[in-house]
Design an enzyme around this catalytic site. Structure first.
Site, PDB file in Angstrom:
ATOM      1  N   THR A 139      57.179 -13.431  -0.827  1.00  0.00           N
ATOM      2  CA  THR A 139      56.292 -13.069  -1.925  1.00  0.00           C
ATOM      3  C   THR A 139      54.858 -13.447  -1.576  1.00  0.00           C
ATOM      4  O   THR A 139      54.629 -14.568  -1.108  1.00  0.00           O
ATOM      5  CB  THR A 139      56.722 -13.825  -3.207  1.00  0.00           C
ATOM      6  N   SER A 140      53.922 -12.539  -1.798  1.00  0.00           N
ATOM      7  CA  SER A 140      52.494 -12.804  -1.601  1.00  0.00           C
ATOM      8  C   SER A 140      52.233 -13.271  -0.160  1.00  0.00           C
ATOM      9  O   SER A 140      52.413 -12.492   0.759  1.00  0.00           O
ATOM     10  CB  SER A 140      52.011 -13.805  -2.659  1.00  0.00           C
ATOM     11  N   SER A 141      51.842 -14.526   0.049  1.00  0.00           N
ATOM     12  CA  SER A 141      51.619 -15.001   1.417  1.00  0.00           C
ATOM     13  C   SER A 141      52.898 -14.811   2.248  1.00  0.00           C
ATOM     14  O   SER A 141      52.845 -14.464   3.433  1.00  0.00           O
ATOM     15  CB  SER A 141      51.210 -16.478   1.399  1.00  0.00           C
ATOM     16  N   HIS A 275      49.819  -9.193  -9.582  1.00  0.00           N
ATOM     17  CA  HIS A 275      50.227  -9.789  -8.309  1.00  0.00           C
ATOM     18  C   HIS A 275      51.673 -10.290  -8.328  1.00  0.00           C
ATOM     19  O   HIS A 275      52.322 -10.366  -7.299  1.00  0.00           O
ATOM     20  CB  HIS A 275      49.273 -10.929  -7.952  1.00  0.00           C
TER      21      HIS A 275
END
Ligand SMILES: *[C@@H]1O[C@H](CO)[C@@H](O)[C@H](O)[C@H]1NC(C)=O
Length: 366
Positions: A139-141, A275
């Site tokens: 997720t994300s990074s 996000h």
């Protein structure tokens, strides 16, 4: 008194819910080349499959292995399906993955990606895992790292699923945070993006990991344009083009974009989602071929029991939009994290740099 009891009860109920049938998270301290000191946490189910599959599950900025272990359903699904989960833990104090250095972007050259690759190699050897069932998600990074690993270690991973990331190489450069990329202003041709991904492992001509990418259309941390750029990149790498859209798939407001025959690359846009795109473990396991029909991943019908397990599970990427200034003492080096959601480190930058706001999750000494 009564309130305290209630709280204790609630805590008990929660503990029961998370430990009922989840594998136990354990740290492994020695697993091979790990130049940046990535932490290795592994979750081996009691009922381990013969020649088990491996899923590498990577957390978001400011997250931890423990947070992704308890915030996603993979640990309980591991007990159901007998696969191993590796939860790498980012070595930087800010908890973001190194997705920008040449080392991390290049096969066997170093960086966080090499530490993660070493964990996979160690786990294959130690548990006799099936090399045709090595998967990655994040997720994300962690989604950004999924793209990085797809470029730098295509030989190791068979499939990946990324929630709210950026293309391979999009953060490339001196700085840990790349605003141009994050804000969706790094636009390249499909050929240029494809060429960039191919630099991850020069000369590699083998099979590449199948990818499933998810992104919210109103993401203001890593803008939606990053999915459009990733679509260009991976369709070029696979040598396929967009085939069709399935609207309201796998749920209302999501559009599934099929490339080629849908076996190598599928992207999902989530209309009106920011996000935090909730992790959809059932669709991920389908895509990996651990459950269901595998191609293409439609997320409906075939994995009802998994889906039920997962209804209550969403990934706990931070949602607050405020950044509390850190009051801790200490000095942060240039490019280091100095603030952001859940940041607990120091907030003083080394002389000559200032703590610069990137977004709610990340401020950096620049
Ligand atoms: C396919 O879906 C995406 C995401 O909703 C959209 O941007 C794109 O325009 C669609 N393509 C076609 C041809 O409808």
């Amino acid at each position: 008194m009564f309130f305290n009891k209630l709280k204790a009860l609630a805590a008990l109920a929660l503990a029961a819910a998370t430990t009922a049938s989840a594998c136990t998270l354990q740290q492994v301290t020695s697993f091979g080349s790990n130049p940046t000191g990535v932490g290795m946490y592994i979750c081996v189910p009691a009922k381990l499959a013969t020649k088990p599959a491996i899923i590498v599950a990577m957390h978001y900025c400011s997250g931890t292995a423990q947070a992704y272990y308890s915030g996603t359903a993979y640990a309980s699904l591991a007990e159901t399906y007998g696969f191993i989960v590796i939860y790498p833990n980012a070595p930087t104090s800010g908890g973001c993955w190194d997705v920008h250095t040449t080392e991390t972007l290049t096969h066997n050259a170093g960086g966080d990606s090499l530490g993660i690759a070493s964990m996979v190699r160690y786990t294959i050897t130690t548990y006799g895992a099936d090399t045709s069932k090595v998967f990655m998600t994040g997720t994300s990074s962690g989604a950004m790292m999924t793209n990085v690993l797809a470029g730098a270690y295509p030989d190791l991973f068979v499939a990946g699923a990324a929630f709210s990331g950026v293309p391979y190489g999009c953060f490339a450069g001196a700085s840990a945070w790349n605003s141009q990329c994050a804000e969706g202003e790094l636009i390249k041709t499909a050929q240029a993006w494809g060429d960039e991904a191919r630099t991850g492992y020069p000369g590699y001509a083998g099979t590449r990991p199948r990818l499933q990418l998810w992104h919210g259309t109103v993401d203001t941390t890593l803008y939606y344009q990053n999915l459009i750029e990733a679509n260009k990149q991976w369709s070029n790498v696979f040598g396929i083009s967009w085939t069709k859209n399935n609207t309201n798939t796998p749920l209302s407001g999501y559009t599934q974009m099929i490339y080629g025959d849908g076996t190598q690359y599928v992207a999902y846009s989530a209309v009106g989602v920011g996000h935090t795109v909730p992790v959809r473990e059932s669709d991920v396991l389908n895509w990996f071929g651990i459950t269901g029909s595998q191609f293409p991943s439609t997320g409906s019908g075939t994995t009802a029991s998994v889906a039920t397990t997962l209804q209550t599970s969403t990934t706990s990427a931070p949602v607050s939009t405020t950044t509390a200034p850190s009051t801790n003492t200490g000095t942060i080096d240039k490019y280091g994290q100095c603030g952001g959601e859940d940041w607990t480190g120091a907030g003083t930058c080394v002389a000559g740099t200032t703590c610069t706001y990137s977004n709610a999750y990340y401020s950096q000494c620049l």
